[in-house]
Design a protein around this motif. Structure first.
Motif, mmCIF file in Angstrom:
data_model
loop_
_atom_site.group_PDB
_atom_site.id
_atom_site.type_symbol
_atom_site.label_atom_id
_atom_site.label_comp_id
_atom_site.label_asym_id
_atom_site.label_seq_id
_atom_site.Cartn_x
_atom_site.Cartn_y
_atom_site.Cartn_z
ATOM 1 N N GLU A 201 -0.159 1.805 -7.650
ATOM 2 C CA GLU A 201 0.568 3.075 -7.689
ATOM 3 C C GLU A 201 2.027 2.810 -7.341
ATOM 4 O OE1 GLU A 201 -0.058 5.910 -4.469
ATOM 5 O OE2 GLU A 201 -1.291 4.397 -3.424
ATOM 6 N N ALA A 202 2.928 3.628 -7.866
ATOM 7 C CA ALA A 202 4.348 3.482 -7.574
ATOM 8 C C ALA A 202 4.635 3.998 -6.169
ATOM 9 C CB ALA A 202 5.182 4.238 -8.605
ATOM 10 N N VAL A 203 5.375 3.206 -5.397
ATOM 11 C CA VAL A 203 5.770 3.578 -4.037
ATOM 12 C C VAL A 203 7.294 3.662 -4.010
ATOM 13 C CG1 VAL A 203 5.694 2.968 -1.599
ATOM 14 C CG2 VAL A 203 3.760 2.405 -3.084
ATOM 15 N N LEU A 204 7.830 4.828 -3.716
ATOM 16 C CA LEU A 204 9.272 5.042 -3.769
ATOM 17 C C LEU A 204 9.983 4.372 -2.604
ATOM 18 C CD1 LEU A 204 9.336 8.827 -4.762
ATOM 19 C CD2 LEU A 204 9.482 6.822 -6.262
ATOM 20 N N GLY A 205 11.244 4.045 -2.816
ATOM 21 C CA GLY A 205 12.059 3.479 -1.759
ATOM 22 C C GLY A 205 12.164 4.423 -0.581
ATOM 23 N N GLY A 206 12.040 3.872 0.642
ATOM 24 C CA GLY A 206 12.101 4.698 1.830
ATOM 25 C C GLY A 206 10.796 5.364 2.193
ATOM 26 N N SER A 207 9.734 5.079 1.430
ATOM 27 C CA SER A 207 8.438 5.699 1.704
ATOM 28 C C SER A 207 7.883 5.212 3.036
ATOM 29 C CB SER A 207 7.451 5.370 0.583
ATOM 30 O OG SER A 207 6.136 5.743 0.928
ATOM 31 N N GLY A 208 7.219 6.104 3.762
ATOM 32 C CA GLY A 208 6.559 5.737 5.005
ATOM 33 C C GLY A 208 5.073 5.506 4.824
ATOM 34 N N GLN A 209 4.657 5.257 3.590
ATOM 35 C CA GLN A 209 3.241 5.110 3.267
ATOM 36 C C GLN A 209 2.640 3.868 3.925
ATOM 37 O OE1 GLN A 209 2.609 5.748 -0.898
ATOM 38 N NE2 GLN A 209 0.522 4.919 -0.887
ATOM 39 N N TYR A 210 1.410 3.994 4.441
ATOM 40 C CA TYR A 210 0.700 2.894 5.083
ATOM 41 C C TYR A 210 -0.548 2.476 4.322
ATOM 42 C CZ TYR A 210 3.391 3.209 9.448
ATOM 43 O OH TYR A 210 4.388 3.183 10.388
ATOM 44 N N ASN A 211 -1.097 3.365 3.530
ATOM 45 C CA ASN A 211 -2.354 3.137 2.839
ATOM 46 C C ASN A 211 -2.266 3.706 1.420
ATOM 47 O OD1 ASN A 211 -4.201 2.016 4.989
ATOM 48 N ND2 ASN A 211 -3.569 3.929 6.001
ATOM 49 N N PRO A 212 -3.256 3.408 0.564
ATOM 50 C CA PRO A 212 -3.266 4.035 -0.763
ATOM 51 C C PRO A 212 -3.264 5.555 -0.627
ATOM 52 C CG PRO A 212 -4.866 2.250 -0.670
ATOM 53 C CD PRO A 212 -4.379 2.453 0.724
ATOM 54 N N SER A 213 -2.611 6.233 -1.543
ATOM 55 C CA SER A 213 -2.512 7.694 -1.480
ATOM 56 C C SER A 213 -3.854 8.365 -1.758
ATOM 57 C CB SER A 213 -1.457 8.193 -2.471
ATOM 58 O OG SER A 213 -1.807 7.817 -3.796
ATOM 59 N N CYS A 214 -4.757 7.643 -2.445
ATOM 60 C CA CYS A 214 -6.105 8.147 -2.678
ATOM 61 C C CYS A 214 -7.016 6.966 -2.974
ATOM 62 C CB CYS A 214 -6.127 9.159 -3.829
ATOM 63 S SG CYS A 214 -5.792 8.429 -5.448
ATOM 64 N N GLU A 215 -8.309 7.208 -3.042
ATOM 65 C CA GLU A 215 -9.279 6.133 -3.234
ATOM 66 C C GLU A 215 -9.155 5.459 -4.596
ATOM 67 O OE1 GLU A 215 -13.190 7.525 -2.497
ATOM 68 O OE2 GLU A 215 -12.847 7.947 -0.369
ATOM 69 N N GLY A 216 -8.490 6.112 -5.516
ATOM 70 C CA GLY A 216 -8.356 5.537 -6.845
ATOM 71 C C GLY A 216 -7.397 4.363 -6.916
ATOM 72 N N PHE A 217 -6.519 4.222 -5.930
ATOM 73 C CA PHE A 217 -5.523 3.152 -5.940
ATOM 74 C C PHE A 217 -5.893 2.056 -4.944
ATOM 75 C CE2 PHE A 217 -2.886 6.861 -7.285
ATOM 76 C CZ PHE A 217 -2.587 6.411 -8.562
ATOM 77 N N ASP A 218 -5.458 0.835 -5.270
ATOM 78 C CA ASP A 218 -5.749 -0.322 -4.419
ATOM 79 C C ASP A 218 -4.505 -0.929 -3.789
ATOM 80 O OD1 ASP A 218 -8.715 -0.711 -5.142
ATOM 81 O OD2 ASP A 218 -7.740 -0.638 -7.104
#
Length: 335
Positions: A201-218
């Motif tokens: 999945e695309a992760v935008l610059g500056g994102s604070g994401q730690y995990n996949p946004s949903c179970e469909g992504f790895d």
């Protein structure tokens, strides 16, 4: 160029480094031979497959060096690929050593088997394609040795595109080149790894994401169409990443000395707006950690620790071109 095979701790000169004489074999780097970065997920690395080592011409000397044969051929391909890719990014590079990771110890064999199991699991989840790729990871000698001994332990980003282990595609090693991580001999060190990407999945610059946004992504990347950065989340960093080679090299920018002289007489600013103004504008959109990282790169440039080109590249990696262009256009319209 030295071509060697060592056990887990590859680039330390201490006495506890063990040198295995037993031949250990992995599959060939088919993607490098075919100028592609996708691995056949059905061919999981094995300690009994023919490929990198093997054949009548392969031999291991007392110091661990691999003789003429498949290993040397692959090492030459890796070196050529790395040097040519860095050259296209404006860096003059020379590979000083390629070290093959040995999977004969109990611990390393367990890591290998774990990678194979997860590769098969992701393959089944993703309709037969685990999307295994080769990727670069760069760090200091100490960090590389720690990874080879104990695995990845912490996220390797400051929130530039989420928090996880960031690697770069095999055609874009510049993103992982550890420019600030040279050792006492002036050598930089990079891992060439197999990485289970699955569905990205695309992760935008500056994102604070730690995990996949949903179970469909790895996993994640900065751009689905033309990725320059792969993101493996921390929860999967020691099951979805398999280091296979350590490459030691020296690299410098073609115009580094010229740029250093120009920096003495230049006030840092972008081509469209002053950098302090640019940073202030970005602070309205990016998290505090990202702004602190950008400010540090700007400070390093002022102190002549990095070139202007390198500073701009790092700022673009963190902020993303879309945000930068929007801020610059807004500034220009006001001016």
């Amino acid at each position: 160029m030295r071509s060697e095979r060592y056990d887990d701790n590859l680039i330390s000169g201490s006495n506890h480094v063990s040198i295995e004489k037993k031949s250990t074999k992995l599959t060939l780097f088919g993607d490098l031979l075919e100028d592609s970065d996708t691995v056949n997920s059905n061919s999981c690395p094995s300690d009994c497959e023919s490929g990198v080592s093997g054949g009548e011409n392969d031999r291991n000397s007392d110091d661990g060096a691999v003789g003429n044969g498949g290993g040397q051929e692959i090492h030459g391909i890796i070196a050529k690929k790395l040097v040519s890719s860095l050259s296209s990014s404006g860096f003059d590079a020379k590979v000083e050593g390629i070290h093959r990771i040995d999977f004969s110890s109990f611990t390393s064999r367990a890591k290998l088997q774990s990678f194979c199991i997860y590769s098969k699991a992701v393959e089944m989840k993703c309709n037969g394609d685990a999307n295994v790729k080769y990727a670069w990871f760069g760090a200091s000698k100490t960090e590389i040795n720690a990874i080879l001994s104990h695995g990845f332990s912490l996220p390797t980003s400051n929130g530039t595109h989420g928090f996880g282990v960031h690697l770069s595609p095999v055609d874009h090693p510049i993103q992982s080149l550890p420019l600030d991580g040279a050792d006492e001999d002036g050598l930089m060190h990079m891992l060439l790894c197999r990485v289970i990407m699955g569905k990205m999945e695309a992760v935008l610059g500056g994102s604070g994401q730690y995990n996949p946004s949903c179970e469909g992504f790895d996993s994640g990347c900065d751009d689905l169409a033309s990725p320059r950065r792969y993101i493996v989340w921390s929860s999967r960093m020691n099951t979805h990443i398999l280091p296979e080679y350590v490459i030691s090299l020296k690299a410098s920018s073609y115009n580094r000395e010229k740029q250093r002289k120009l920096q003495l007489h230049r006030v840092p600013r972008s081509d469209w707006m002053p950098f302090p103004t640019l940073i202030a504008a970005m602070s309205k959109f990016l998290p505090r950690e990202a702004i602190e990282s950008i400010s540090k790169h700007h400070s390093d440039y002022r102190k002549q620790k990095v070139s202007r080109h390198e500073m701009i590249r790092r700022v673009r990696d963190i902020a993303g071109d879309k945000l930068l262009m929007a801020i610059i256009k807004s500034y220009r319209s006001k001016v």
